[in-house]
Scaffold this motif. Structure first.
Motif, PDB file in Angstrom:
ATOM      1  N   ALA A 136       0.939  -1.366   0.079  1.00  0.00           N
ATOM      2  CA  ALA A 136      -0.122   0.047  -0.021  1.00  0.00           C
ATOM      3  C   ALA A 136       1.011   1.218  -0.071  1.00  0.00           C
ATOM      4  CB  ALA A 136      -0.971   0.000   0.998  1.00  0.00           C
ATOM      5  N   VAL A 137       1.868   1.062   0.725  1.00  0.00           N
ATOM      6  CA  VAL A 137       2.974   2.306   0.742  1.00  0.00           C
ATOM      7  C   VAL A 137       3.495   2.638  -0.645  1.00  0.00           C
ATOM      8  CG1 VAL A 137       5.008   3.098   1.880  1.00  0.00           C
ATOM      9  CG2 VAL A 137       3.200   2.095   3.150  1.00  0.00           C
ATOM     10  N   ILE A 160       2.322   1.575  -3.571  1.00  0.00           N
ATOM     11  CA  ILE A 160       1.360   2.064  -4.358  1.00  0.00           C
ATOM     12  C   ILE A 160       0.997   3.665  -4.173  1.00  0.00           C
ATOM     13  CG2 ILE A 160      -1.277   1.870  -5.185  1.00  0.00           C
ATOM     14  CD1 ILE A 160      -0.893  -1.075  -4.368  1.00  0.00           C
ATOM     15  N   THR A 161       0.871   4.065  -3.102  1.00  0.00           N
ATOM     16  CA  THR A 161       0.719   5.426  -2.749  1.00  0.00           C
ATOM     17  C   THR A 161       1.777   6.255  -3.262  1.00  0.00           C
ATOM     18  OG1 THR A 161      -0.290   4.617  -0.740  1.00  0.00           O
ATOM     19  CG2 THR A 161       0.265   7.066  -0.677  1.00  0.00           C
ATOM     20  N   VAL A 162       3.151   5.774  -3.127  1.00  0.00           N
ATOM     21  CA  VAL A 162       4.478   6.395  -3.666  1.00  0.00           C
ATOM     22  C   VAL A 162       4.212   6.595  -5.178  1.00  0.00           C
ATOM     23  CG1 VAL A 162       7.023   6.445  -4.230  1.00  0.00           C
ATOM     24  CG2 VAL A 162       5.814   5.887  -1.668  1.00  0.00           C
ATOM     25  N   VAL A 202       1.387   6.479  -7.020  1.00  0.00           N
ATOM     26  CA  VAL A 202       0.334   7.250  -7.325  1.00  0.00           C
ATOM     27  C   VAL A 202       0.735   8.704  -7.238  1.00  0.00           C
ATOM     28  CG1 VAL A 202      -1.934   7.937  -6.842  1.00  0.00           C
ATOM     29  CG2 VAL A 202      -1.515   5.640  -6.748  1.00  0.00           C
ATOM     30  N   LEU A 203       1.514   9.209  -6.118  1.00  0.00           N
ATOM     31  CA  LEU A 203       1.801  10.342  -5.934  1.00  0.00           C
ATOM     32  C   LEU A 203       2.970  10.965  -6.875  1.00  0.00           C
ATOM     33  CD1 LEU A 203       2.429  10.583  -2.072  1.00  0.00           C
ATOM     34  CD2 LEU A 203       0.807  11.768  -3.398  1.00  0.00           C
ATOM     35  N   SER A 246      10.265   1.825   0.148  1.00  0.00           N
ATOM     36  CA  SER A 246       8.932   1.072  -0.107  1.00  0.00           C
ATOM     37  C   SER A 246       9.150  -0.339  -0.898  1.00  0.00           C
ATOM     38  CB  SER A 246       8.064   1.842  -0.607  1.00  0.00           C
ATOM     39  OG  SER A 246       8.140   2.473  -1.696  1.00  0.00           O
ATOM     40  N   TRP A 279       3.986  11.879   6.755  1.00  0.00           N
ATOM     41  CA  TRP A 279       2.851  10.771   6.192  1.00  0.00           C
ATOM     42  C   TRP A 279       3.708   9.534   6.020  1.00  0.00           C
ATOM     43  CZ3 TRP A 279       2.953   7.929   1.780  1.00  0.00           C
ATOM     44  CH2 TRP A 279       3.872   8.652   0.665  1.00  0.00           C
ATOM     45  N   PHE A 280       4.805   9.470   5.210  1.00  0.00           N
ATOM     46  CA  PHE A 280       5.547   8.546   4.852  1.00  0.00           C
ATOM     47  C   PHE A 280       6.266   7.644   6.080  1.00  0.00           C
ATOM     48  CE2 PHE A 280       9.231   5.962   3.171  1.00  0.00           C
ATOM     49  CZ  PHE A 280       8.819   5.276   2.166  1.00  0.00           C
ATOM     50  N   SER A 312       3.297   5.792   7.758  1.00  0.00           N
ATOM     51  CA  SER A 312       2.906   4.811   7.205  1.00  0.00           C
ATOM     52  C   SER A 312       3.843   3.411   7.300  1.00  0.00           C
ATOM     53  CB  SER A 312       2.539   5.015   5.663  1.00  0.00           C
ATOM     54  OG  SER A 312       3.459   5.411   4.947  1.00  0.00           O
TER      55      SER A 312
END
Length: 165
Positions: A58-59, A61-63, A65-66, A81, A133-134, A137
């Protein structure tokens, strides 16, 4: 004249050896692995390591997407990550091997589940290395691994791999 037989001679192969062939120990040495409570403990450990992997994914994927949406993402965030997701796969594999009776895998699971959360949180505490936030997470993803450390270092699983066995 005395004749000796090799213990590896196929005619002397004992059918009680462990089925994976990776331990070289008789089935008696892995007899402690068969009680249902021991297998449940390994099942819980596998689930905790899988949760660590899912949160690490999830982390990552978040990176991704960002990065795709134009937000600033550092190479540290990518590497960290991705590395955590890779470590989850390796620790899960070793947990599966340990549940089957592989002592070396069990010892490594014990060590990694203790050291990884400490390293994750320790590095994230370095000022300015990553956004808050990173770091949060990453710390959240380390929690299931810390729980797996308590389980894998507990008396039930240690009893499944007695010293000198």
């Amino acid at each position: 004249m005395t004749t000796t037989r090799s213990t590896h001679d196929s005619s002397t192969h004992d059918s009680s050896t462990h089925t994976t062939g990776t331990t070289g120990h008789p089935a008696a040495a892995t007899a402690h692995l068969h009680p249902p409570r021991t297998q449940r403990a390994f099942g819980t450990a596998k689930n905790l390591v899988a949760a660590y992997g899912a949160l690490s994914a999830a982390v990552l994927i978040t990176v991704a997407v960002l990065a795709l949406t134009g937000h600033p993402v550092t190479s540290f965030m990518w590497g960290r990550s991705g590395g955590m997701l890779g470590s989850a796969a390796v620790i899960y594999w070793m947990t599966v091997l340990a549940a089957r009776g592989t002592r070396w895998a069990y010892l490594r699971v014990r060590i990694l589940t203790v050291l990884m959360p400490i390293a994750i949180i320790g590095v994230d505490m370095i000022p300015g290395i990553c956004p808050p936030w990173f770091a949060l997470s990453q710390a959240a993803s380390a929690l299931p691994l810390a729980a797996a450390a308590f389980l894998s270092n507990g008396s039930r699983l240690r009893a499944a791999f007695p010293k000198g066995a």
